[in-house]
Motif scaffolding. Structure first.
Motif, PDB file in Angstrom:
ATOM      1  N   TYR A 148      57.505 -31.130 -39.070  1.00 15.54           N
ATOM      2  CA  TYR A 148      57.550 -31.945 -37.852  1.00 15.54           C
ATOM      3  C   TYR A 148      58.210 -31.168 -36.714  1.00 15.54           C
ATOM      4  CZ  TYR A 148      57.826 -36.228 -35.095  1.00 15.54           C
ATOM      5  OH  TYR A 148      57.664 -37.182 -34.118  1.00 15.54           O
ATOM      6  N   ALA A 215      50.720 -35.279 -39.596  1.00 17.97           N
ATOM      7  CA  ALA A 215      51.195 -36.645 -39.855  1.00 17.97           C
ATOM      8  C   ALA A 215      51.254 -37.023 -41.339  1.00 17.97           C
ATOM      9  CB  ALA A 215      50.348 -37.651 -39.076  1.00 17.97           C
ATOM     10  N   TYR A 219      54.839 -38.012 -42.862  1.00 12.96           N
ATOM     11  CA  TYR A 219      55.052 -39.411 -43.226  1.00 12.96           C
ATOM     12  C   TYR A 219      55.436 -39.545 -44.691  1.00 12.96           C
ATOM     13  CZ  TYR A 219      53.200 -41.527 -38.909  1.00 12.96           C
ATOM     14  OH  TYR A 219      53.013 -41.949 -37.614  1.00 12.96           O
ATOM     15  N   GLU A 220      54.756 -38.780 -45.563  1.00 14.50           N
ATOM     16  CA  GLU A 220      55.020 -38.887 -46.998  1.00 14.50           C
ATOM     17  C   GLU A 220      56.387 -38.331 -47.366  1.00 14.50           C
ATOM     18  OE1 GLU A 220      53.112 -37.491 -51.311  1.00 14.50           O
ATOM     19  OE2 GLU A 220      52.280 -36.734 -49.434  1.00 14.50           O
ATOM     20  N   SER A 222      59.133 -37.743 -45.392  1.00 11.09           N
ATOM     21  CA  SER A 222      60.305 -38.305 -44.714  1.00 11.09           C
ATOM     22  C   SER A 222      60.825 -39.526 -45.463  1.00 11.09           C
ATOM     23  CB  SER A 222      59.942 -38.709 -43.286  1.00 11.09           C
ATOM     24  OG  SER A 222      59.507 -37.611 -42.531  1.00 11.09           O
ATOM     25  N   SER A 224      61.625 -43.334 -46.092  1.00 10.63           N
ATOM     26  CA  SER A 224      60.750 -44.448 -45.683  1.00 10.63           C
ATOM     27  C   SER A 224      61.167 -45.068 -44.358  1.00 10.63           C
ATOM     28  CB  SER A 224      60.725 -45.524 -46.783  1.00 10.63           C
ATOM     29  OG  SER A 224      60.164 -45.004 -47.960  1.00 10.63           O
ATOM     30  N   THR A 227      59.816 -42.872 -41.690  1.00  6.98           N
ATOM     31  CA  THR A 227      58.368 -43.071 -41.595  1.00  6.98           C
ATOM     32  C   THR A 227      58.049 -44.340 -40.820  1.00  6.98           C
ATOM     33  OG1 THR A 227      58.111 -41.992 -43.745  1.00  6.98           O
ATOM     34  CG2 THR A 227      56.224 -43.208 -42.909  1.00  6.98           C
ATOM     35  N   SER A 231      55.919 -44.386 -37.413  1.00  7.16           N
ATOM     36  CA  SER A 231      54.644 -45.109 -37.432  1.00  7.16           C
ATOM     37  C   SER A 231      54.590 -46.216 -36.396  1.00  7.16           C
ATOM     38  CB  SER A 231      54.421 -45.699 -38.828  1.00  7.16           C
ATOM     39  OG  SER A 231      53.224 -46.442 -38.885  1.00  7.16           O
ATOM     40  N   LYS A 285      52.316 -44.444 -48.206  1.00 10.56           N
ATOM     41  CA  LYS A 285      52.774 -43.851 -46.947  1.00 10.56           C
ATOM     42  C   LYS A 285      51.717 -42.923 -46.353  1.00 10.56           C
ATOM     43  CE  LYS A 285      57.156 -42.446 -46.904  1.00 10.56           C
ATOM     44  NZ  LYS A 285      58.442 -41.914 -47.446  1.00 10.56           N
ATOM     45  N   ARG A 286      51.027 -42.168 -47.199  1.00  5.56           N
ATOM     46  CA  ARG A 286      49.936 -41.327 -46.689  1.00  5.56           C
ATOM     47  C   ARG A 286      48.791 -42.197 -46.172  1.00  5.56           C
ATOM     48  NH1 ARG A 286      50.093 -35.831 -47.693  1.00  5.56           N
ATOM     49  NH2 ARG A 286      47.869 -35.645 -47.272  1.00  5.56           N
ATOM     50  N   ALA A 289      49.709 -43.363 -42.897  1.00  5.55           N
ATOM     51  CA  ALA A 289      49.656 -42.257 -41.937  1.00  5.55           C
ATOM     52  C   ALA A 289      48.239 -42.102 -41.391  1.00  5.55           C
ATOM     53  CB  ALA A 289      50.107 -40.954 -42.609  1.00  5.55           C
TER      54      ALA A 289
END
Length: 458
Positions: A148, A215, A219-220, A222, A224, A227, A231, A285-286, A289
């Motif tokens: 990131y 992303a 997202y995966e 980080s 939660s 994320t 998001s 989470k993916r 994303a």
């Protein structure tokens, strides 16, 4: 301006509270402080003003979006109390970073000068870099933070170089002066190039295709909570800022058709890539994303009708962000203390915890655009404006993508209601219920009364 000062002061308080060992007060005081700041912000409706030689502009656009950002931060701070309870000595840092992130967000929608815009985006970005890599002993968190940071740095470089070219073409950082010069004849060729570079940088920030590749991994990997912040809050901040930049900078008339073609391509690509890739995901989470990438495509559609897009964009971002907060409140609870965030973890949730399962199902249905949720009305308004602007083909592609999205949202819903639970659920802190239920109720309320939001900017 009062809002920005108050938010910064609240962040400083959270840091000072740690010095005096007042950790238990940080979350309650932060929530009360944000509620007071929300009231202060709302009181500025219909009272436009400018501060510090037009560095900060307070108008209904900035007030409406700042109010949305404060509400989202309220939910995130409320969840943080339980999420970070195993790190009591760091709770002040985590809460303060989220509040300073809010200050950067407000600066990004209140700027009247490109230097203030860049300052706001860097405050937001640096806060997210820290939060993404905040689990020092987790290799995935370290990887997410590094990816990131690198991608965000490239995006910031594009934006800064674009600002330099705009300044070289016009001689101003002030938005009103730049707009006035851009509408005249003979704008230098590096002016549209500068605007293009700024747009590319912002498309990185909202994770729109083809600038989306960072992303899913970030997202995966980080935590939660981070994320959830990326998001919801970070995405809608970047989208609102992109709209303000484009409407404020202004493009020469001969550049408008080319720009609109680029927006059409980015919108269609984001929706299609996001939805097709989300169908293949087993990690929640993916999946969200890629869902966020597709929603970025929908949001970008609003730029095709730039002069009338503000109410629709506010409504869409509010509907999307509230549904996202509600879903992440459930996801954080379910995947807490788990090694992964696979869909298998949600098996049987409808039987073991019907309320949280219902909230998650409702938030996913809202993202898919199913009535009675505000996500349906947001897409309806967006499609209507896009058709009026003469882009029926884009709307047809968007409708097809909305149908595709039902497939992966229902994969999670079916797991909750048709599969057997693999283990007993432990006791749930009240805050998860409170955030999830309040967020989805707000989503439904603005779905039933959409004019409550849209009239703010009409």
């Amino acid at each position: 301006m009062n809002t920005l000062i108050a938010v910064s002061g609240l962040g400083v308080f959270c840091l000072i509270a740690e010095i005096f060992n007042l950790r238990k007060l940080i979350v309650p005081v932060a929530i009360l402080g944000l509620l007071a700041i929300l009231g202060l912000t709302v009181s500025e409706f219909d009272h436009p003003s400018s501060h510090y030689n037009s560095m900060i502009i307070v108008d209904n656009f900035s007030v409406a979006f700042s109010s949305l950002f404060i509400i989202l931060t309220l939910f995130l701070v409320a969840l943080s109390g339980d999420f970070y309870k195993e790190h009591p000595t760091k709770i002040s840092d985590f809460i303060a970073i989220k509040i300073f992130l809010l200050a950067g967000s407000i600066a990004m929608v209140s700027f009247g000068n490109l230097s203030m815009f860049f300052l706001g985006i860097e405050i937001l970005s640096i806060s997210l870099y820290i939060l993404a890599a905040s689990r020092r002993l987790d290799i995935k968190s370290n990887e997410a933070g590094m990816k990131y940071f690198l991608m965000g740095s490239f995006a910031s470089g594009f934006i800064l170089f674009g600002i330099c070219l705009v300044y070289g073409a016009t001689g101003y950082f002030d938005l009103e002066s730049i707009y006035a010069l851009s509408q005249g004849t003979g704008a230098p060729v590096w002016f549209p190039i500068g605007v293009t570079l700024i747009v590319i940088g912002m498309l990185f920030k909202i994770a729109a295709a083809p600038f989306h590749f960072w992303a899913p991994d970030v997202y995966e990997g980080s935590p939660s909570m981070t994320t959830a912040t990326m998001s919801t809050l970070a995405k809608v901040v970047a989208m609102a800022t992109l709209y303000k930049l484009l409407s404020g900078l202004g493009l020469p008339t001969n550049m408008v058709p080319t720009f609109q073609t680029i927006i059409v391509v980015v919108s269609i690509l984001s929706m299609t890539v996001g939805n097709i890739m989300a169908l293949r995901q087993k990690n929640v989470k993916r999946m969200l994303a890629f869902s966020g990438i597709s929603h970025a495509g929908f949001m970008v559609m609003a730029l095709l009708s730039l002069t009338t897009a503000a109410p629709t964009l506010l409504y869409y971002t509010a509907a999307y962000a509230l549904a996202g907060i509600a879903s992440f409140a459930v996801i954080i609870y379910v995947t807490k203390d788990k090694d992964n965030q696979d869909i298998l973890n949600f098996n049987g949730l409808g039987k073991t915890n019907p309320l949280l399962a219902a909230v998650l199902a409702a938030s996913l249905l809202s993202m898919a655009g199913i009535p009675i949720f505000s996500g349906f009305f947001a897409k309806f308004m967006l499609f209507t404006n896009t058709i009026k602007a003469g882009y029926l083909f884009v709307v047809i592609v968007a409708v097809i993508n909305s149908i595709i999205s039902v497939g992966y949202y229902f994969k999670l819903i079916l797991a909750m209601y048709t599969k057997e639970a693999s283990e007993e659920r432990k006791a749930i802190p009240f805050v998860y219920y409170a955030v999830a239920v309040v967020a989805i109720l707000l989503n439904i309320i603005i779905g039933v009364y959409p004019s409550f939001v849209t009239n703010l900017l009409n």
